[in-house]
Design an enzyme around this catalytic site. Structure first.
Site, short mmCIF file in Angstrom:
data_model
loop_
_atom_site.label_atom_id
_atom_site.label_comp_id
_atom_site.label_asym_id
_atom_site.label_seq_id
_atom_site.Cartn_x
_atom_site.Cartn_y
_atom_site.Cartn_z
N GLU A 144 -1.20 3.34 26.83
CA GLU A 144 -1.45 4.09 28.06
C GLU A 144 -2.87 3.90 28.56
O GLU A 144 -3.81 3.86 27.77
CB GLU A 144 -1.26 5.59 27.79
CG GLU A 144 0.15 5.95 27.45
CD GLU A 144 0.28 7.40 27.05
OE1 GLU A 144 1.38 7.77 26.62
OE2 GLU A 144 -0.71 8.15 27.14
N CYS A 202 -9.51 6.01 31.49
CA CYS A 202 -9.33 6.51 30.12
C CYS A 202 -8.48 5.45 29.40
O CYS A 202 -7.34 5.20 29.79
CB CYS A 202 -8.62 7.85 30.18
SG CYS A 202 -8.19 8.48 28.55
N CYS A 211 -1.72 5.76 16.15
CA CYS A 211 -2.96 6.22 15.50
C CYS A 211 -2.64 6.65 14.06
O CYS A 211 -1.60 7.24 13.80
CB CYS A 211 -3.56 7.39 16.27
SG CYS A 211 -5.13 7.97 15.57
N CYS A 235 -3.21 13.80 13.79
CA CYS A 235 -3.48 15.17 14.25
C CYS A 235 -2.14 15.79 14.68
O CYS A 235 -1.37 15.18 15.42
CB CYS A 235 -4.47 15.17 15.41
SG CYS A 235 -6.03 14.38 14.96
N CYS A 247 -0.95 16.06 18.45
CA CYS A 247 -1.18 14.90 19.33
C CYS A 247 0.03 13.98 19.34
O CYS A 247 0.53 13.57 18.28
CB CYS A 247 -2.42 14.15 18.84
SG CYS A 247 -2.64 12.55 19.62
N CYS A 301 -2.80 12.62 25.73
CA CYS A 301 -2.85 11.39 24.96
C CYS A 301 -1.50 11.04 24.33
O CYS A 301 -0.94 11.81 23.59
CB CYS A 301 -3.95 11.62 23.93
SG CYS A 301 -3.91 10.70 22.45
N1 SAH Z 1 -8.78 9.65 18.70
C1 SAH Z 1 -9.83 10.17 19.47
C2 SAH Z 1 -9.69 9.93 20.96
C3 SAH Z 1 -8.34 10.09 21.59
S1 SAH Z 1 -7.73 11.72 21.74
C4 SAH Z 1 -10.04 11.64 19.17
O1 SAH Z 1 -9.16 12.25 18.57
O2 SAH Z 1 -11.09 12.16 19.55
C5 SAH Z 1 -8.79 12.46 22.95
C6 SAH Z 1 -8.84 13.98 22.87
O3 SAH Z 1 -7.57 14.56 23.25
C7 SAH Z 1 -9.15 14.50 21.46
O4 SAH Z 1 -10.12 15.51 21.51
C8 SAH Z 1 -7.81 15.05 21.02
O5 SAH Z 1 -7.94 16.01 20.04
C9 SAH Z 1 -7.25 15.58 22.32
N2 SAH Z 1 -5.80 15.77 22.31
C10 SAH Z 1 -4.87 14.98 21.76
N3 SAH Z 1 -3.65 15.48 21.96
C11 SAH Z 1 -3.80 16.61 22.66
C12 SAH Z 1 -2.90 17.59 23.18
N4 SAH Z 1 -1.58 17.47 23.00
N5 SAH Z 1 -3.41 18.64 23.85
C13 SAH Z 1 -4.76 18.74 24.04
N6 SAH Z 1 -5.64 17.87 23.57
C14 SAH Z 1 -5.17 16.81 22.89
FE1 SF4 Z 2 -5.47 9.94 16.72
FE2 SF4 Z 2 -4.48 11.71 18.44
FE3 SF4 Z 2 -5.93 12.55 16.35
FE4 SF4 Z 2 -7.13 11.24 18.36
S1 SF4 Z 2 -6.11 13.25 18.49
S2 SF4 Z 2 -7.37 10.90 16.15
S3 SF4 Z 2 -5.49 9.82 18.94
S4 SF4 Z 2 -3.95 11.51 16.24
#
Ligand code: SAH
Ligand code: SF4
Length: 390
Positions: free
Chosen positions: A114, A127, A134, A138, A141, A380
């Site tokens: 994306e 972005c 990944c 998390c 995510c 994301c």
């Molecule tokens: N991997 C990196 C960058 C990509 S995610 C990281 O984790 O920082 C970018 C941001 O979006 C991160 O702060 C992540 O925690 C947040 N994010 C991911 N999924 C999300 C969701 N479903 N709702 C809100 N924030 C989210």
């Molecule tokens: Fe990976 Fe999503 Fe966690 Fe960022 S927020 S480190 S993209 S799993």
């Protein structure tokens, strides 16, 4: 299931892979010039080729031949040695407010990533993704829920920025066609004929510091003053907290902004949301952040996804304030974008404001990120999931 996706043992040991560059978009300008000289051609041809790609927006080998004063022999050699293709747009969605466009791009091996274009408050931001999937897992995510497939190459990262640049060119061309009197085709700089891409954030799919070398190579290419010429101050790398990567950014004095995704202010609470915290513990992460700010004299942005009833109470806010007390910091609160794989709900606006108010008592600047583009699943990884399950 989720625990199996990411444990301390499964995080790959190396920060990134460094295969030899075989794609034109993966070469820096000096490298391209060196290759041309190695092949017996003038460095001027390489510089012209570079300008045609980065300033004039050429996208296929066939676009070069008739008009660019580049010898056919040189172009034949370039395109026989180096790949030159762009990911195809497999899906485009636009937010109802018109400010966010999200692209699902198909890579040469059919994987999907994306890229998002955001245009609001006079800022144009791309972005970009750094990986397919990944490894960090998390729980909230969509990308983490997919698991890890592979790193992107520098060329695939550069191509995302060039894709956004191409969209801006097309938009300008469409606007010029609609209002020809406003267009100025005689302007000497190709940059000024369309709105320039100014900001780049690594907040798409993947963990950029897990793919350090390719991400930094792409940044070097995109910062080249003869290319997109992005300012280092306009580039942000967001990390889940890959401690060796943060230390390396400081040691190499990389001038980009750093954002660290925190989400929990104690080791236990953080590890429940961010499994990678089991490998890179909160204490160690905070030490690396202090080292980074001390070495570079620059503040860090901390991201905090606000999840209703989970990490959004006044106690959590006080814990964040105490944790960041001695670090030059700004906190960005992101109300959760709900995903299929996680049952949490976003914190309501009043709760976000209370969280902000507590941080203000610690003197920590704090913004709530507007959830623009939410109607196009702009969280994301969410579009890729929607496509895969469609
Ligand atoms: N991997 C990196 C960058 C990509 S995610 C990281 O984790 O920082 C970018 C941001 O979006 C991160 O702060 C992540 O925690 C947040 N994010 C991911 N999924 C999300 C969701 N479903 N709702 C809100 N924030 C989210
Ligand atoms: Fe990976 Fe999503 Fe966690 Fe960022 S927020 S480190 S993209 S799993």
């Amino acid at each position: 299931m989720r625990d199996a996706r990411m444990s301390a043992a499964t995080v790959p040991a190396s920060l990134s892979a460094t295969p030899p560059v075989s794609h034109l978009l993966g070469l820096t300008r000096p490298e391209l010039i060196a290759r041309a000289v190695e092949w017996g051609f003038s460095p001027v041809h390489a510089a012209t080729l570079w300008n045609e790609i980065y300033l004039r927006g050429r996208r296929t080998p066939s676009e070069f031949r008739p008009r660019d004063h580049l010898p056919t022999r040189f172009l034949d050699r370039v395109f026989s040695e180096l790949a030159f293709d762009f990911p195809a747009v497999t899906r485009e969605t636009r937010s109802s407010d018109g400010f966010t466009r999200k692209y699902l791009l198909g890579l040469a091996d059919a994987h999907r990533i994306e890229t998002v274009l955001m245009r609001y408050s006079g800022r144009t931001t791309a972005c970009v993704s750094s990986q397919v999937g990944c490894a960090m897992g998390c729980v909230f995510c969509a990308t983490g829920q997919m698991g890890y497939t592979r790193h992107l190459t520098a060329a695939e990262i550069v191509a995302q920025a060039l894709h956004v640049d191409a969209v801006l060119r097309e938009t300008a061309a469409a606007e010029a066609a609609a209002a020809p009197a406003l267009a100025d085709p005689s302007h000497p700089s190709p940059h000024h004929r369309h709105e320039r891409l100014r900001n780049l954030v690594f907040m798409g799919m993947g963990e950029p510091l897990h793919n350090y070398d390719a991400v930094m190579r792409a940044i070097d290419i995109l910062r080249d003053p003869c290319g997109l010429a992005l300012g280092a101050q306009k580039i942000s790398v967001s990390t889940v907290g890959v401690v060796p990567g943060i230390r390396r950014l400081a040691a190499e004095r990389r001038p980009v902004h750093l954002a660290v995704s925190l989400h929990g202010a104690t080791q236990e609470e953080r590890a429940a949301l961010v499994p990678a915290a089991r490998k890179w513990k909160l204490d160690e992460l905070m030490d690396a952040c202090r080292e980074y700010t001390a070495t570079l004299g620059r503040r860090i942005f901390f991201e905090w996804t606000l999840i209703d009833g989970k990490n959004d109470g006044p106690g959590h806010a006080h814990a964040v304030g105490a944790l960041l007390r001695d670090i030059p910091a700004q906190v960005n609160l992101i109300p959760l974008n709900p995903t299929c794989g996680y049952a949490g709900e976003p914190t309501r606006p009043a709760g976000a404001r209370s969280f902000q108010d507590v941080l203000a008592t610690y003197g920590i600047p704090c913004t709530v990120r507007q959830r623009r583009g939410i109607d196009i699943a702009a969280g994301c990884g969410q579009l890729a999931v929607a496509e895969a399950s469609a």
